[in-house]
Design a protein around this motif. Structure first.
Motif, PDB file in Angstrom:
ATOM      1  N   ARG A  15       0.826  -1.206   0.000  1.00  0.00           N
ATOM      2  CA  ARG A  15       0.000   0.000   0.000  1.00  0.00           C
ATOM      3  C   ARG A  15       0.864   1.261   0.000  1.00  0.00           C
ATOM      4  NH1 ARG A  15      -3.141  -1.685   3.561  1.00  0.00           N
ATOM      5  NH2 ARG A  15      -2.201  -0.733   5.417  1.00  0.00           N
ATOM      6  N   SER A  16       1.947   1.237   0.778  1.00  0.00           N
ATOM      7  CA  SER A  16       2.814   2.417   0.826  1.00  0.00           C
ATOM      8  C   SER A  16       3.531   2.631  -0.505  1.00  0.00           C
ATOM      9  CB  SER A  16       3.836   2.274   1.961  1.00  0.00           C
ATOM     10  OG  SER A  16       4.793   1.265   1.695  1.00  0.00           O
ATOM     11  N   ILE A  17       3.950   1.542  -1.146  1.00  0.00           N
ATOM     12  CA  ILE A  17       4.633   1.658  -2.442  1.00  0.00           C
ATOM     13  C   ILE A  17       3.688   2.258  -3.484  1.00  0.00           C
ATOM     14  CG2 ILE A  17       5.665   0.340  -4.342  1.00  0.00           C
ATOM     15  CD1 ILE A  17       6.612  -1.674  -2.167  1.00  0.00           C
ATOM     16  N   GLY A  18       2.470   1.782  -3.494  1.00  0.00           N
ATOM     17  CA  GLY A  18       1.516   2.267  -4.490  1.00  0.00           C
ATOM     18  C   GLY A  18       1.079   3.702  -4.279  1.00  0.00           C
ATOM     19  N   ARG A  19       1.144   4.181  -3.046  1.00  0.00           N
ATOM     20  CA  ARG A  19       0.659   5.538  -2.746  1.00  0.00           C
ATOM     21  C   ARG A  19       1.790   6.544  -2.551  1.00  0.00           C
ATOM     22  NH1 ARG A  19      -3.495   6.216   1.727  1.00  0.00           N
ATOM     23  NH2 ARG A  19      -3.878   8.078   0.472  1.00  0.00           N
ATOM     24  N   ALA A  20       3.024   6.165  -2.817  1.00  0.00           N
ATOM     25  CA  ALA A  20       4.159   7.063  -2.611  1.00  0.00           C
ATOM     26  C   ALA A  20       4.302   8.036  -3.772  1.00  0.00           C
ATOM     27  CB  ALA A  20       5.436   6.257  -2.421  1.00  0.00           C
ATOM     28  N   THR A  21       3.316   8.901  -3.911  1.00  0.00           N
ATOM     29  CA  THR A  21       3.286   9.837  -5.042  1.00  0.00           C
ATOM     30  C   THR A  21       3.277  11.290  -4.576  1.00  0.00           C
ATOM     31  OG1 THR A  21       0.873   9.656  -5.098  1.00  0.00           O
ATOM     32  CG2 THR A  21       2.136   8.203  -6.566  1.00  0.00           C
ATOM     33  N   ALA A  22       3.479  11.527  -3.278  1.00  0.00           N
ATOM     34  CA  ALA A  22       3.513  12.893  -2.762  1.00  0.00           C
ATOM     35  C   ALA A  22       4.887  13.508  -3.007  1.00  0.00           C
ATOM     36  CB  ALA A  22       3.180  12.903  -1.279  1.00  0.00           C
ATOM     37  N   ARG A  23       5.000  14.794  -2.749  1.00  0.00           N
ATOM     38  CA  ARG A  23       6.312  15.437  -2.870  1.00  0.00           C
ATOM     39  C   ARG A  23       7.279  14.863  -1.826  1.00  0.00           C
ATOM     40  NH1 ARG A  23       9.586  19.639  -4.260  1.00  0.00           N
ATOM     41  NH2 ARG A  23      10.598  20.804  -2.577  1.00  0.00           N
ATOM     42  N   ILE A  24       6.779  14.634  -0.607  1.00  0.00           N
ATOM     43  CA  ILE A  24       7.581  14.028   0.458  1.00  0.00           C
ATOM     44  C   ILE A  24       6.919  12.721   0.878  1.00  0.00           C
ATOM     45  CG2 ILE A  24       8.571  14.308   2.759  1.00  0.00           C
ATOM     46  CD1 ILE A  24       8.253  17.341   2.398  1.00  0.00           C
ATOM     47  N   GLY A 149       6.960  17.720 -10.491  1.00  0.00           N
ATOM     48  CA  GLY A 149       6.727  16.341 -10.098  1.00  0.00           C
ATOM     49  C   GLY A 149       7.840  15.729  -9.274  1.00  0.00           C
ATOM     50  N   ALA A 150       8.802  16.548  -8.828  1.00  0.00           N
ATOM     51  CA  ALA A 150       9.928  16.031  -8.045  1.00  0.00           C
ATOM     52  C   ALA A 150       9.438  15.408  -6.740  1.00  0.00           C
ATOM     53  CB  ALA A 150      10.917  17.154  -7.750  1.00  0.00           C
ATOM     54  N   ARG A 151      10.137  14.375  -6.307  1.00  0.00           N
ATOM     55  CA  ARG A 151       9.728  13.666  -5.090  1.00  0.00           C
ATOM     56  C   ARG A 151      10.926  13.336  -4.205  1.00  0.00           C
ATOM     57  NH1 ARG A 151       5.983   8.985  -7.896  1.00  0.00           N
ATOM     58  NH2 ARG A 151       4.511  10.371  -8.962  1.00  0.00           N
ATOM     59  N   LEU A 152      10.652  13.282  -2.926  1.00  0.00           N
ATOM     60  CA  LEU A 152      11.635  12.854  -1.947  1.00  0.00           C
ATOM     61  C   LEU A 152      11.108  11.606  -1.247  1.00  0.00           C
ATOM     62  CD1 LEU A 152      13.704  14.957   0.518  1.00  0.00           C
ATOM     63  CD2 LEU A 152      12.390  13.046   1.401  1.00  0.00           C
ATOM     64  N   TYR A 153      11.974  10.607  -1.109  1.00  0.00           N
ATOM     65  CA  TYR A 153      11.653   9.367  -0.403  1.00  0.00           C
ATOM     66  C   TYR A 153      12.614   9.268   0.779  1.00  0.00           C
ATOM     67  CZ  TYR A 153       9.258   8.271  -4.770  1.00  0.00           C
ATOM     68  OH  TYR A 153       8.435   8.321  -5.867  1.00  0.00           O
ATOM     69  N   ALA A 154      12.091   8.983   1.948  1.00  0.00           N
ATOM     70  CA  ALA A 154      12.948   8.940   3.133  1.00  0.00           C
ATOM     71  C   ALA A 154      12.468   7.879   4.101  1.00  0.00           C
ATOM     72  CB  ALA A 154      12.975  10.298   3.822  1.00  0.00           C
ATOM     73  N   THR A 155      13.420   7.356   4.842  1.00  0.00           N
ATOM     74  CA  THR A 155      13.112   6.376   5.881  1.00  0.00           C
ATOM     75  C   THR A 155      13.848   6.752   7.148  1.00  0.00           C
ATOM     76  OG1 THR A 155      13.192   4.030   6.471  1.00  0.00           O
ATOM     77  CG2 THR A 155      14.993   4.868   5.150  1.00  0.00           C
ATOM     78  N   THR A 156      13.278   6.406   8.296  1.00  0.00           N
ATOM     79  CA  THR A 156      13.945   6.697   9.554  1.00  0.00           C
ATOM     80  C   THR A 156      13.351   5.895  10.689  1.00  0.00           C
ATOM     81  OG1 THR A 156      14.735   8.482  10.991  1.00  0.00           O
ATOM     82  CG2 THR A 156      12.450   8.613  10.272  1.00  0.00           C
TER      83      THR A 156
END
Length: 426
Positions: A15-24, A149-156
């Motif tokens: 679900r997170s992979i499919g919805r990861a379309t936000a800027r952050i 359409g630039a995006r940032l992906y982050a984990t913590t």
């Protein structure tokens, strides 16, 4: 090339992979909960569909952590299948190739790293362990993501609830173009019950709530809130298999040396302590005097419950890494097994806390300096207000020496945390 159905992913990960379309897009929560795999897959999908404009960046605390936390998983065919063959990186290089696209790697250990971003125009960025990069770097990175359409992906992993990432972004998700997913250890169905039990044993107190429960909780009160003199202080020592020494060096402050042993009963023992407080003694000592005094103490020390002759030679002596001149003096005097102590404060405190909580770290009653410091060793409330975890720098010299010895040898004894009770409790 990428078939998500063929990978062992949970519903939350998919679900997170499919919805990861936000800027952050931010994945946060406990260790080994599956958030990193989900975030990397989302990032790789974004790379595969990205246009030609703008750079692609991967950022982290250091190049080494990027290699360990990002590229080692991505190149693991057991995790990513055929996709792993299309991830290319040479260890030490500041660029990599993902699905034929050049990716730039940027370490962000301190505020100076912000300068590496200036002038860049980026379309995609991945940040490993976002709470560990400086806030200014994060802000500058967002400014550089200026392609439409630039995006940032982050984990913590979670940190203090007052950390800038929590207050400035997660708590404002409704105001920002941001999506976040919170993961708990239970969200990773691929982990065995034995591994979960082992991992849970390694985290106690503050770290258990953050790293196992995935909670953003504050550091407050005693650092070692599990400390109990009736449980942790001993009057007798068993035979020891080996010894290590941790030394916290001071000139105007106290210098403390902690002798740590591994007992035949599979426990760690603070067997003895040497300490000189120049303020209390009204006399400072030179590096040569400190070296001679510690070496003489080791030569005279005798196990209180053994008929062995006096004298002990620790396998390793871990010295305060800032004490370069003192380390040089010890080396000049022929002191064996010298090493720079691992001075990762939070990780070191966690190692000591885990050993204390498991009943695997005990202190001999003769160690008066350490016994006087441990009950009052507390988190700094001012640092907590800034969103940081740091102990008060007051009466902490023996605590620091203990941390050096325990954390620098953690790879030697960590298995004891999950040793069966019946095997060690006689």
């Amino acid at each position: 090339m990428l078939n998500l159905d063929a990978l062992p992913l949970s519903r939350k990960q998919l679900r997170s992979i499919g919805r990861a379309t936000a800027r952050i897009n931010l994945w946060h929560g406990s260790v080994r909960s599956g958030k990193t795999i989900a975030s990397l897959l989302a990032f790789v999908i974004a790379v595969a569909t990205a246009g030609p404009s703008g750079l692609i960046l991967i950022c982290g605390r250091s190049l080494q952590t990027i290699e360990r936390n990002v590229f080692e998983p991505l190149q693991d065919e057991a995790l990513f299948g055929p996709l792993a063959r299309h991830i290319r990186h040479t260890r030490g290089a500041t660029t990599a190739t993902i699905l034929g696209r050049t990716v730039h790697l940027i370490g962000a250990a301190d505020t100076r790293a912000e300068g590496r971003l200036r002038g860049l125009t980026a379309q995609l960025a991945y940040v490993d362990e976002a709470t560990l990069v400086p806030e200014g770097f994060w802000t500058q990175l967002l400014a550089r993501l200026s392609v439409p359409g630039a995006r940032l992906y982050a984990t913590t992993n979670p940190d203090s609830p007052r950390h800038w990432l929590k207050t400035g972004y997660l708590d404002r998700a409704g105001e920002l173009n941001l999506r976040a997913w919170h993961f708990r250890l239970a969200d990773n169905p691929s982990l065995s019950p034995e591994y979960v039990a082992d991992l849970s044993a390694e985290y106690v107190g503050l770290w258990r709530r953050r790293m196992i429960d995935g909670a953003w909780v504050v550091a407050e009160g005693a650092v070692y809130d599990m400390w109990d003199e009736s449980r942790h202080v001993v009057t007798a020592l068993p035979e020891q298999r080996r010894y290590w020494l941790g030394v916290d060096y001071g000139t105007t402050n106290a210098t403390s040396a902690i002798l740590l042993g591994e007992g035949v009963d599979d426990r760690l023992y603070v067997c003895a302590e040497w300490r000189h407080d120049s303020r209390a003694a009204h006399r400072q000592m030179t590096d040569a005097q400190y070296s001679a005094a510690i070496r003489a103490w080791l030569a005279a020390w005798q196990h209180p419950n053994s008929s062995s002759p006096p004298g002990i030679a620790p396998e390793w002596t871990f010295v305060d890494p800032s004490a370069a001149s003192f380390s040089t003096q010890l080396w000049h005097d022929g002191h064996p097994g010298l090493a720079r102590a691992n001075n990762e404060v939070r990780d070191g405190i966690r190692s000591v806390a885990a050993a204390l909580a498991a009943g695997r770290l005990l202190v001999h009653e003769s160690c008066e300096g350490l016994l006087s410091e441990l009950p009052g060793y507390s988190w700094d409330p001012k640092a907590t207000e800034r969103g940081e975890d740091a102990p008060l720098k007051v009466d902490d010299h023996s605590c620091d020496a203990l941390r050096y010895a325990v954390h620098s040898t953690a790879h030697e004894w960590r298995h004891l945390l999950t040793a069966p009770k019946e095997a060690t409790d006689e």
